[in-house]
Scaffold this active site. Structure first.
Site, PDB file in Angstrom:
ATOM      1  N   ARG A 104       0.863  -1.148   0.143  1.00 49.25           N
ATOM      2  CA  ARG A 104      -0.020  -0.084  -0.060  1.00 49.25           C
ATOM      3  C   ARG A 104       0.770   1.277   0.076  1.00 49.25           C
ATOM      4  NH1 ARG A 104      -4.999   0.971   3.888  1.00 49.25           N
ATOM      5  NH2 ARG A 104      -3.446   0.313   5.637  1.00 49.25           N
ATOM      6  N   THR A 108      -0.738   7.530  -1.244  1.00 47.98           N
ATOM      7  CA  THR A 108      -2.004   7.614  -1.947  1.00 47.98           C
ATOM      8  C   THR A 108      -2.855   6.344  -1.542  1.00 47.98           C
ATOM      9  OG1 THR A 108      -0.782   5.917  -3.770  1.00 47.98           O
ATOM     10  CG2 THR A 108      -0.859   8.334  -3.855  1.00 47.98           C
ATOM     11  N   ASP A 200      -3.621  -3.736  12.761  1.00 48.23           N
ATOM     12  CA  ASP A 200      -2.870  -3.993  11.569  1.00 48.23           C
ATOM     13  C   ASP A 200      -2.976  -5.472  11.400  1.00 48.23           C
ATOM     14  OD1 ASP A 200      -0.575  -2.680   9.288  1.00 48.23           O
ATOM     15  OD2 ASP A 200      -0.520  -4.761   9.716  1.00 48.23           O
ATOM     16  N   ASP A 203       0.567  -7.355  10.984  1.00 48.74           N
ATOM     17  CA  ASP A 203       1.583  -6.873  12.163  1.00 48.74           C
ATOM     18  C   ASP A 203       1.136  -7.887  13.482  1.00 48.74           C
ATOM     19  OD1 ASP A 203       3.439  -5.128  11.313  1.00 48.74           O
ATOM     20  OD2 ASP A 203       2.200  -3.504  11.878  1.00 48.74           O
TER      21      ASP A 203
HETATM   22  N1  URA Z   1      -5.268  -3.564   6.800  1.00 51.08           N
HETATM   23  C1  URA Z   1      -5.205  -3.651   8.070  1.00 51.08           C
HETATM   24  O1  URA Z   1      -4.414  -4.745   8.263  1.00 51.08           O
HETATM   25  N2  URA Z   1      -6.143  -3.383   9.231  1.00 51.08           N
HETATM   26  C2  URA Z   1      -6.933  -2.326   8.502  1.00 51.08           C
HETATM   27  O2  URA Z   1      -7.806  -1.932   9.550  1.00 51.08           O
HETATM   28  C3  URA Z   1      -7.110  -2.002   7.189  1.00 51.08           C
HETATM   29  C4  URA Z   1      -6.315  -2.501   6.506  1.00 51.08           C
END
Ligand code: URA
Length: 209
Positions: A104, A108, A200, A203
């Protein structure tokens, strides 16, 4: 949206709630994700085509039904998608696996491809794309755009969590792709995270934060 299936089985909801907690350890997050992935696989494969198989029981011969796991391909959107794969493969061990690497762009929030590897004869396979979070939809849309170039027989998308913004984006880009999710959360925040969400996913699966 008729193409969206919310899997609200009590076991799925129970495990998802435990995963959301910020106090869940990497170990328990992973274990719950593994269990949840098996349950999601059960739902997403519900209408899979079956074929006859003649078996001899200890008493007589009969014709049973089997699925052709070899025709199924799980497509993981790296890296968080890999967290779902283990659970899926434990219930469909014959499935092939494809990988799509996207990151990502932090400015952007768009998806940039860095890896793409699929098994051969994709035109004969039913593809199930996996990513725990359908947030902005950028990664899922880019992954499915790319996957469609291989012409699989069908495509479904499995996530744990999504939000109205992600669903709207997918509905616009790929209205033909059914989505299986354990929950539809409230909204995205300004950084593209789902609220209330679970943080996340990458993570939390890999313990990188
Ligand atoms: N990706 C993630 O890991 N968590 C989110 O809340 C959005 C995208």
């Amino acid at each position: 949206m008729s193409n969206v299936h919310v899997v609200n089985h009590p076991l799925v909801q129970h495990k998802l709630t435990l995963m959301r907690s910020k106090t869940a350890s990497t170990n328990s997050f992973r274990r719950l994700l593994n269990e949840l992935s098996m349950l999601m696989t059960y739902e997403v494969t519900r209408d899979m085509p079956m074929q006859d198989l003649v078996v001899e029981t200890p008493l007589e011969t009969m014709t049973g039904k089997v699925i052709d796991g070899k025709k199924l391909v799980f497509v993981s959107i790296l890296r968080a998608g890999n967290g779902i794969l283990d659970g899926m493969l434990s219930v469909v061990p014959g499935a092939r696996v494809g990988h799509i690497g996207l990151y990502r762009d932090p400015k952007t929030l768009t998806a940039v491809e860095y890896y793409f590897k699929m098994p051969p004869e994709m035109h004969e396979r039913d593809a199930i794309v996996v990513d725990p979070m359908l947030a902005t939809g950028h990664s899922a849309i880019a992954a499915i755009d790319r996957l469609k170039e291989c012409n699989p027989k069908s495509i479904k998308f499995v996530c744990l969590l999504t939000c109205p913004e992600g669903l709207a984006a997918m509905e616009k880009a790929h209205p033909d792709v059914p989505i299986y999710t354990a929950a539809i959360d409230r909204q995205l925040n300004d950084h593209g995270y789902i609220l209330p969400g679970l943080g996340d996913a990458g993570d939390r699966i890999f313990g990188t934060q």
